[in-house]
Write a protein that holds these residues in place. Structure first.
Motif, PDB file in Angstrom:
ATOM      1  N   PRO A   1       0.839  -1.206   0.000  1.00 59.99           N
ATOM      2  CA  PRO A   1       0.000   0.000   0.000  1.00 59.99           C
ATOM      3  C   PRO A   1       0.872   1.254   0.000  1.00 59.99           C
ATOM      4  O   PRO A   1       1.937   1.284   0.626  1.00 59.99           O
ATOM      5  CB  PRO A   1      -0.803  -0.134   1.299  1.00 59.99           C
ATOM      6  CG  PRO A   1       0.061  -0.964   2.192  1.00 59.99           C
ATOM      7  CD  PRO A   1       0.780  -1.921   1.289  1.00 59.99           C
ATOM      8  N   LEU A   2       0.398   2.288  -0.691  1.00 60.53           N
ATOM      9  CA  LEU A   2       1.192   3.513  -0.809  1.00 60.53           C
ATOM     10  C   LEU A   2       0.524   4.729  -0.184  1.00 60.53           C
ATOM     11  O   LEU A   2       1.203   5.709   0.124  1.00 60.53           O
ATOM     12  CB  LEU A   2       1.476   3.805  -2.291  1.00 60.53           C
ATOM     13  CG  LEU A   2       2.277   2.755  -3.056  1.00 60.53           C
ATOM     14  CD1 LEU A   2       2.485   3.211  -4.495  1.00 60.53           C
ATOM     15  CD2 LEU A   2       3.625   2.487  -2.390  1.00 60.53           C
ATOM     16  N   TYR A   3      -0.808   4.690  -0.022  1.00 60.83           N
ATOM     17  CA  TYR A   3      -1.497   5.880   0.467  1.00 60.83           C
ATOM     18  C   TYR A   3      -2.703   5.450   1.297  1.00 60.83           C
ATOM     19  O   TYR A   3      -3.554   4.696   0.819  1.00 60.83           O
ATOM     20  CB  TYR A   3      -1.941   6.754  -0.711  1.00 60.83           C
ATOM     21  CG  TYR A   3      -2.377   8.139  -0.320  1.00 60.83           C
ATOM     22  CD1 TYR A   3      -1.448   9.157  -0.126  1.00 60.83           C
ATOM     23  CD2 TYR A   3      -3.732   8.435  -0.155  1.00 60.83           C
ATOM     24  CE1 TYR A   3      -1.855  10.435   0.225  1.00 60.83           C
ATOM     25  CE2 TYR A   3      -4.150   9.706   0.194  1.00 60.83           C
ATOM     26  CZ  TYR A   3      -3.206  10.707   0.382  1.00 60.83           C
ATOM     27  OH  TYR A   3      -3.611  11.956   0.735  1.00 60.83           O
TER      28      TYR A   3
ATOM     29  N   ILE B   1      -4.226   3.585  -2.557  1.00 60.98           N
ATOM     30  CA  ILE B   1      -3.354   3.146  -3.633  1.00 60.98           C
ATOM     31  C   ILE B   1      -2.621   1.886  -3.213  1.00 60.98           C
ATOM     32  O   ILE B   1      -2.027   1.832  -2.134  1.00 60.98           O
ATOM     33  CB  ILE B   1      -2.331   4.234  -4.022  1.00 60.98           C
ATOM     34  CG1 ILE B   1      -3.028   5.512  -4.475  1.00 60.98           C
ATOM     35  CG2 ILE B   1      -1.409   3.727  -5.130  1.00 60.98           C
ATOM     36  CD1 ILE B   1      -2.086   6.643  -4.823  1.00 60.98           C
ATOM     37  N   HIS B   2      -2.715   0.870  -4.033  1.00 61.87           N
ATOM     38  CA  HIS B   2      -1.951  -0.365  -3.882  1.00 61.87           C
ATOM     39  C   HIS B   2      -1.121  -0.553  -5.149  1.00 61.87           C
ATOM     40  O   HIS B   2      -1.652  -0.462  -6.257  1.00 61.87           O
ATOM     41  CB  HIS B   2      -2.877  -1.577  -3.714  1.00 61.87           C
ATOM     42  CG  HIS B   2      -3.026  -2.016  -2.297  1.00 61.87           C
ATOM     43  ND1 HIS B   2      -4.010  -1.526  -1.475  1.00 61.87           N
ATOM     44  CD2 HIS B   2      -2.303  -2.883  -1.536  1.00 61.87           C
ATOM     45  CE1 HIS B   2      -3.902  -2.087  -0.285  1.00 61.87           C
ATOM     46  NE2 HIS B   2      -2.875  -2.903  -0.284  1.00 61.87           N
TER      47      HIS B   2
ATOM     48  N   PHE C   1      -5.987   2.207  -7.894  1.00 63.52           N
ATOM     49  CA  PHE C   1      -6.154   3.573  -7.409  1.00 63.52           C
ATOM     50  C   PHE C   1      -7.625   3.797  -7.086  1.00 63.52           C
ATOM     51  O   PHE C   1      -8.491   3.740  -7.972  1.00 63.52           O
ATOM     52  CB  PHE C   1      -5.676   4.574  -8.464  1.00 63.52           C
ATOM     53  CG  PHE C   1      -5.921   6.007  -8.075  1.00 63.52           C
ATOM     54  CD1 PHE C   1      -5.080   6.645  -7.189  1.00 63.52           C
ATOM     55  CD2 PHE C   1      -7.011   6.698  -8.580  1.00 63.52           C
ATOM     56  CE1 PHE C   1      -5.314   7.972  -6.812  1.00 63.52           C
ATOM     57  CE2 PHE C   1      -7.258   8.018  -8.218  1.00 63.52           C
ATOM     58  CZ  PHE C   1      -6.405   8.652  -7.325  1.00 63.52           C
ATOM     59  N   HIS C   2      -7.917   4.044  -5.792  1.00 69.20           N
ATOM     60  CA  HIS C   2      -9.283   4.318  -5.354  1.00 69.20           C
ATOM     61  C   HIS C   2      -9.520   5.821  -5.332  1.00 69.20           C
ATOM     62  O   HIS C   2      -8.665   6.594  -4.869  1.00 69.20           O
ATOM     63  CB  HIS C   2      -9.526   3.747  -3.950  1.00 69.20           C
ATOM     64  CG  HIS C   2      -9.407   2.266  -3.868  1.00 69.20           C
ATOM     65  ND1 HIS C   2     -10.499   1.426  -3.832  1.00 69.20           N
ATOM     66  CD2 HIS C   2      -8.321   1.458  -3.819  1.00 69.20           C
ATOM     67  CE1 HIS C   2     -10.092   0.174  -3.765  1.00 69.20           C
ATOM     68  NE2 HIS C   2      -8.770   0.165  -3.744  1.00 69.20           N
TER      69      HIS C   2
ATOM     70  N   GLY D   1     -12.690   3.054  -8.475  1.00 70.76           N
ATOM     71  CA  GLY D   1     -11.295   3.313  -8.784  1.00 70.76           C
ATOM     72  C   GLY D   1     -10.894   2.748 -10.130  1.00 70.76           C
ATOM     73  O   GLY D   1     -11.726   2.298 -10.924  1.00 70.76           O
ATOM     74  N   ILE D   2      -9.583   2.778 -10.372  1.00 69.72           N
ATOM     75  CA  ILE D   2      -9.004   2.319 -11.632  1.00 69.72           C
ATOM     76  C   ILE D   2      -7.947   1.259 -11.331  1.00 69.72           C
ATOM     77  O   ILE D   2      -7.144   1.406 -10.408  1.00 69.72           O
ATOM     78  CB  ILE D   2      -8.376   3.488 -12.406  1.00 69.72           C
ATOM     79  CG1 ILE D   2      -9.450   4.493 -12.810  1.00 69.72           C
ATOM     80  CG2 ILE D   2      -7.648   2.991 -13.649  1.00 69.72           C
ATOM     81  CD1 ILE D   2      -8.904   5.736 -13.475  1.00 69.72           C
TER      82      ILE D   2
END
Length: 483
Positions: A222-224, A239-240, A283-284, A292-293
């Motif tokens: 996870p980034l965010y 964000i993953h 990306f949520h 998300g995408i």
């Protein structure tokens, strides 16, 4: 007595919350005082409740709310709901102990009822007869002697029903997780959200298990973080990202290398030498994290050049008489190709997704929908004899080789729908359309919450290419352990 009841209800609420949700850190004194003055609306459905329909009593209750400063626009005498503590089994003739009175969107808890509604609380609880010749006298039977409508008591959710997650086999609401099957192996260690995942097959383009001839290992991170309190439990991060590599399989061929899985249909496709680079992210949307995408790409690291191979580890096919495959310039010491070797090359997807819980308060029914585009490429290589103990394949300097890639609209379309039930019999299923191939998946519990059975089935919905299996089916047990 009322204060003792409120404390008992609070302790019961804590017990229910501990059984139904993740453990929470200890609360301080101010939080404790606040908890004693309120009643969690998430648990009131598990207590006796009824709606007051006695007109005179409705007016009196609404008037008391007004006299104590509640705004008139928040009150509704036609929507007065009483919540009480359950009666003891050994004495059903006792009156109810009132916990909460709601009038419209306003409410009074037990301490406020004792202070503000002393004249009515005995009637509402059934301690005092409301009408008739005995009005004002104690009611020995504890019955409510006014018009009311019972509200059915809800059934408490089981542990699995209460979990708000997006992936049952890789849950986000645990510290450690381990899942093992013939399709995937995944492990999560610690609270960082870091996952290590190993997979057989290339499911996003319809080739599951060994039918694609490749496997992969990815590191997911996870980034965010998700700051939205309403969705951060099921979606803790916005964000993953993942990165990893793909490698070729040597099993699943008709020469018997599949061992105990001889009953599974033979593999007809190959991964090329040199491996793949795999990368992607989810990306949520920050304003609505359920949507998300999704982006995923798998790129070969080595071109289909000229490579010496162990031909026994590759699926290969005789060249049809209707096709001409030959060298433009025949290499010295070799003859023209005698077989075709199909090799899976680049694949990728870009999709929009949406998570949907039918009832967020009872998240046992969950859907995920994906829609977007997908790409897949299969290139033929030529197999020919060359000096030395190994065979040689090449995709260079050969006339008649084909490349299968997206050409029609149906080749580009990616659609997927997933459903999961977390009721007493947790199970999940999904249906995917990608690369004009249908891929279905289902898993069901076998024993407890740790042993499942998973099955996958794939079949092309267009003309079947020679390197594809018309009906490819595989089942596997799944071991799932969480802490």
């Amino acid at each position: 007595m009322k204060k003792v009841t409120v404390l008992a209800v609070f302790l019961m609420g804590c017990a229910l919350s501990g059984a139904l949700a993740n453990p929470v850190p200890p609360i301080d004194r101010e939080q404790l005082v606040e908890a004693l003055r309120t009643l969690d609306t998430n648990i009131v459905g598990y207590f006796p409740r009824w709606k007051v329909c006695e007109y005179d009593l409705q007016i009196q209750i609404e008037q008391i709310f007004k006299l104590h400063g509640y705004p008139s626009e928040s009150l509704d005498k036609n929507n007065i709901i009483i919540t009480a503590a359950p009666k003891p089994d050994d004495d059903p003739y006792l009156p109810y102990e009132l916990l909460l009175i709601e009038c419209g969107s306003s409410q009074m808890v037990a301490s406020e009822i004792d202070a503000n509604m002393e004249s009515l609380s005995g009637i509402i609880s059934g301690e005092i007869v409301y009408s008739g010749p005995d009005r004002g006298f104690i009611n020995d039977y504890g019955n409510r002697t006014y018009c009311f409508i019972e509200i059915p008591i809800e059934v408490p959710l089981s542990q699995s029903q209460h979990e708000v997650i997006t992936n049952y086999l890789e849950p986000t609401n645990v510290t450690h997780s381990f899942a093992l099957s013939a399709f995937d192996q995944s492990v999560k260690i610690g609270e960082s959200g870091f996952w290590l995942r190993s997979s057989l097959g290339t499911d996003p383009v319809g080739y599951h298990f060994w039918s694609s001839g490749e496997a992969s290992i990815t590191f997911r991170r996870p980034l965010y973080e998700n700051a939205d309190p309403a969705t951060r439990v099921p979606i803790p991060h916005l964000i993953h990202a993942w990165v990893g590599g793909g490698y070729r399989l040597t099993t699943g061929l008709e020469d018997g290398t599949s061992g105990v899985l001889d009953w599974v249909k033979d593999r007809r496709l190959n991964a090329g030498p040199g491996g793949k680079l795999i990368a992607g992210l989810n990306f949520h949307a920050p304003m609505h994290p359920q949507a998300g995408i999704h982006f995923n790409i798998e790129l070969p690291l080595v071109a289909v050049g000229t490579n010496a191979i162990d031909a026994s580890t590759y699926a290969k096919f005789d060249i049809p008489r209707t096709r001409e495959v030959f060298f433009e310039v025949t290499p010295e010491g070799s003859s023209d190709p005698y077989a075709l070797v199909p090799i899976l090359r680049a694949t990728g997807q870009v999709t929009a997704f949406y998570h949907w819980w039918v009832d967020p308060k009872h998240p046992e029914n969950y859907f995920r929908f994906d829609a977007g585009i997908s790409y897949a490429e299969v290139r033929e290589a030529a197999l020919f004899d060359a000096p030395g103990p190994t065979a040689t394949i090449t995709g260079e300097n050969v006339v008649g080789l084909k490349t299968y890639k997206n050409r029609e609209l149906g080749d580009w379309v990616f659609l997927k729908a997933e459903y999961r039930s977390q009721a007493a019999f947790p199970f999940g299923l999904s249906a995917q359309y990608s690369n004009q191939i249908f891929l279905g998946r289902v898993y069901v519990p076998v024993f407890g919450r740790f042993l499942y059975m998973e099955g996958k089935y794939a079949t092309p919905l267009r003309h079947t290419r020679y390197f594809e299996t018309k009906h490819f089916f595989m089942i596997s047990p799944v071991v799932r352990l969480t802490i």
